[in-house]
Design a protein around this motif. Structure first.
Motif, PDB file in Angstrom:
ATOM      1  N   UNK A 118       0.813  -1.217   0.000  1.00  0.00           N
ATOM      2  CA  UNK A 118       0.000   0.000   0.000  1.00  0.00           C
ATOM      3  C   UNK A 118       0.845   1.266   0.000  1.00  0.00           C
ATOM      4  N   UNK A 119       2.013   1.176   0.651  1.00  0.00           N
ATOM      5  CA  UNK A 119       2.847   2.373   0.774  1.00  0.00           C
ATOM      6  C   UNK A 119       3.498   2.750  -0.547  1.00  0.00           C
ATOM      7  N   UNK A 120       3.611   1.775  -1.425  1.00  0.00           N
ATOM      8  CA  UNK A 120       4.301   2.040  -2.678  1.00  0.00           C
ATOM      9  C   UNK A 120       3.309   2.369  -3.771  1.00  0.00           C
ATOM     10  N   UNK A 121       2.968   3.618  -3.814  1.00  0.00           N
ATOM     11  CA  UNK A 121       1.927   4.039  -4.746  1.00  0.00           C
ATOM     12  C   UNK A 121       2.287   3.759  -6.196  1.00  0.00           C
ATOM     13  N   UNK A 122       3.609   3.771  -6.494  1.00  0.00           N
ATOM     14  CA  UNK A 122       4.007   3.541  -7.883  1.00  0.00           C
ATOM     15  C   UNK A 122       3.682   2.105  -8.292  1.00  0.00           C
ATOM     16  N   UNK A 123       3.817   1.170  -7.346  1.00  0.00           N
ATOM     17  CA  UNK A 123       3.473  -0.222  -7.631  1.00  0.00           C
ATOM     18  C   UNK A 123       1.960  -0.326  -7.821  1.00  0.00           C
ATOM     19  N   UNK A 124       1.236   0.334  -6.930  1.00  0.00           N
ATOM     20  CA  UNK A 124      -0.223   0.306  -7.015  1.00  0.00           C
ATOM     21  C   UNK A 124      -0.687   0.812  -8.375  1.00  0.00           C
ATOM     22  N   UNK A 125      -0.018   1.855  -8.861  1.00  0.00           N
ATOM     23  CA  UNK A 125      -0.415   2.421 -10.160  1.00  0.00           C
ATOM     24  C   UNK A 125      -0.323   1.406 -11.288  1.00  0.00           C
ATOM     25  N   UNK A 126       0.717   0.574 -11.258  1.00  0.00           N
ATOM     26  CA  UNK A 126       0.853  -0.416 -12.338  1.00  0.00           C
ATOM     27  C   UNK A 126      -0.261  -1.468 -12.229  1.00  0.00           C
TER      28      UNK A 126
ATOM     29  N   UNK B 255      -6.190  10.545  -1.840  1.00  0.00           N
ATOM     30  CA  UNK B 255      -4.896  10.198  -2.445  1.00  0.00           C
ATOM     31  C   UNK B 255      -5.020   8.954  -3.308  1.00  0.00           C
ATOM     32  N   UNK B 256      -5.779   7.980  -2.792  1.00  0.00           N
ATOM     33  CA  UNK B 256      -5.988   6.755  -3.582  1.00  0.00           C
ATOM     34  C   UNK B 256      -6.739   7.071  -4.874  1.00  0.00           C
ATOM     35  N   UNK B 257      -7.751   7.879  -4.776  1.00  0.00           N
ATOM     36  CA  UNK B 257      -8.524   8.261  -5.964  1.00  0.00           C
ATOM     37  C   UNK B 257      -7.611   8.953  -6.974  1.00  0.00           C
ATOM     38  N   UNK B 258      -6.719   9.826  -6.463  1.00  0.00           N
ATOM     39  CA  UNK B 258      -5.819  10.546  -7.357  1.00  0.00           C
ATOM     40  C   UNK B 258      -4.836   9.599  -8.033  1.00  0.00           C
ATOM     41  N   UNK B 259      -4.301   8.619  -7.278  1.00  0.00           N
ATOM     42  CA  UNK B 259      -3.370   7.709  -7.966  1.00  0.00           C
ATOM     43  C   UNK B 259      -4.091   6.793  -8.946  1.00  0.00           C
ATOM     44  N   UNK B 260      -5.327   6.452  -8.651  1.00  0.00           N
ATOM     45  CA  UNK B 260      -6.089   5.654  -9.625  1.00  0.00           C
ATOM     46  C   UNK B 260      -6.285   6.470 -10.896  1.00  0.00           C
ATOM     47  N   UNK B 261      -6.696   7.728 -10.700  1.00  0.00           N
ATOM     48  CA  UNK B 261      -6.943   8.606 -11.844  1.00  0.00           C
ATOM     49  C   UNK B 261      -5.681   8.805 -12.682  1.00  0.00           C
ATOM     50  N   UNK B 262      -4.571   9.059 -12.004  1.00  0.00           N
ATOM     51  CA  UNK B 262      -3.342   9.352 -12.761  1.00  0.00           C
ATOM     52  C   UNK B 262      -2.755   8.104 -13.419  1.00  0.00           C
ATOM     53  N   UNK B 263      -3.176   6.930 -12.974  1.00  0.00           N
ATOM     54  CA  UNK B 263      -2.697   5.695 -13.624  1.00  0.00           C
ATOM     55  C   UNK B 263      -3.379   5.470 -14.970  1.00  0.00           C
ATOM     56  N   UNK B 264      -4.436   6.222 -15.215  1.00  0.00           N
ATOM     57  CA  UNK B 264      -5.260   5.978 -16.408  1.00  0.00           C
ATOM     58  C   UNK B 264      -4.926   6.899 -17.581  1.00  0.00           C
ATOM     59  N   UNK B 265      -3.726   7.496 -17.557  1.00  0.00           N
ATOM     60  CA  UNK B 265      -3.313   8.401 -18.640  1.00  0.00           C
ATOM     61  C   UNK B 265      -3.569   7.766 -19.996  1.00  0.00           C
ATOM     62  N   UNK B 266      -4.133   8.517 -20.865  1.00  0.00           N
ATOM     63  CA  UNK B 266      -4.303   8.007 -22.227  1.00  0.00           C
ATOM     64  C   UNK B 266      -5.555   7.187 -22.436  1.00  0.00           C
ATOM     65  N   UNK B 267      -6.238   6.861 -21.338  1.00  0.00           N
ATOM     66  CA  UNK B 267      -7.465   6.097 -21.491  1.00  0.00           C
ATOM     67  C   UNK B 267      -8.658   7.055 -21.476  1.00  0.00           C
ATOM     68  N   UNK B 268      -9.582   6.808 -22.395  1.00  0.00           N
ATOM     69  CA  UNK B 268     -10.739   7.690 -22.460  1.00  0.00           C
ATOM     70  C   UNK B 268     -11.870   7.191 -21.568  1.00  0.00           C
ATOM     71  N   UNK B 269     -11.811   5.875 -21.246  1.00  0.00           N
ATOM     72  CA  UNK B 269     -12.859   5.315 -20.395  1.00  0.00           C
ATOM     73  C   UNK B 269     -12.554   5.575 -18.931  1.00  0.00           C
TER      74      UNK B 269
END
Ligand code: GDP
Length: 184
Positions: free
Chosen positions: A70-78, A103-117
Motif C-alpha cells: 500500500x505504501x508504494x503508490x508507484x506499484x499500485x499504479x501499475x 490520495x488513492x482516488x488521485x493515484x487511480x486517476x493518474x494511472x489511467x493516462x491516455x485512457x478515455x474510459x
C-alpha cells in the motif's frame, strides 16, 4: 445456480486502500466464506478468482490484493493500469484511512493516462460491524453520509461492508461487475 460453466467474461479487480482496512479479509470472505481475526498479511498468491452470476451469465472476477504494498503508490499504479475495476476500501472506525481515500482516488486517476474510459470504482466502508461499538466508546467514526458524499464527488459507487459478518460482501463485487460490464 450453475456456476461451473465456463465464464463468458473475466474481469480484473484490484483491491486498494490503506494497510489493515480489510482488503485480504474481504477477499477471504468472498472466496472462502471465512473470516480470520489474524489473517497473515500475504496470502501467498497474487490473486484469487471468484465466479459470480450476473443476469444468468457466469462472470469470473480476478481479485488482486496489493499485499502490503500500500505504501508504494508507484506499484499500485501499475496494478490500476491493468485493472477493469477497483474496490477501494477504508475502515469506517478509523478516520485516517478515510482521509487517504482522496490520495488513492488521485493515484487511480493518474494511472489511467491516455485512457478515455473511466475506470469503475466501488468505494467500500468496511468494518461496519464495529461502528456502533466504536461510537459508544466515544471514538470518532466515518458516517454513511461522509462516505457517500466522497464517492459521489469522484463518480464512484459506494457501499458499506463487513468482511467479519459478511454484510454486502457479495453485493460490492456484483455491483462493481455490473458497472465493469456496462463500461466495455
Ligand atoms: P488489509 O491489510 O487491508 O489486507 O487488512 P486485513 O484483511 O489484513 O485486516 C486487518 C485487520 O482487520 C485484521 O485483524 C482483520 O481481522 C480485521 N478486519 C478486517 N475486516 C474486518 C471487518 O469487516 N470487521 C472487523 N471487525 N474486523 C475486520
Amino acid at each position: 445456480a450453475k456456476l461451473s460453466k465456463e465464464p463468458e467474461r473475466m474481469f480484473k479487480v484490484v483491491l486498494a486502500g490503506d494497510a489493515a482496512v480489510g482488503k485480504s479479509s474481504l477477499i477471504m470472505r468472498l472466496c472462502k466464506g471465512k473470516f480470520l481475526e489474524n489473517l497473515s498479511s500475504t496470502l501467498g498468491v497474487d490473486f484469487q478468482t471468484k465466479m459470480i452470476e450476473l443476469d444468468g451469465r457466469t462472470v469470473a472476477l480476478q481479485l488482486w490484493d496489493t499485499a502490503g504494498q500500500e505504501r508504494f503508490r508507484s506499484i499500485a499504479k501499475s496494478y490500476f493500469r491493468r485493472a477493469d475495476g477497483v474496490l477501494l476500501l477504508y475502515d469506517c472506525t478509523y478516520e485516517r484511512s478515510f482521509m487517504s481515500i482522496r490520495e488513492w482516488m488521485d493515484s487511480i486517476e493518474s494511472s489511467q493516462d491516455g485512457s478515455t474510459k473511466k475506470l469503475p470504482i466501488m468505494l467500500c466502508a468496511n468494518k461496519t460491524d464495529m461502528r456502533m461499538e466504536t461510537e459508544q466508546q466515544g471514538r470518532k467514526v466515518v458516517t454513511y453520509e461522509d462516505g457517500q458524499r466522497l464517492a459521489r464527488e469522484y463518480g464512484a459507487l459506494f457501499i458499506e461492508t463487513s468482511a467479519k459478518d459478511g454484510t454486502n460482501v457479495g453485493e460490492c463485487v456484483s455491483e462493481l461487475a455490473r458497472l465493469m460490464r456496462a463500461n466495455e
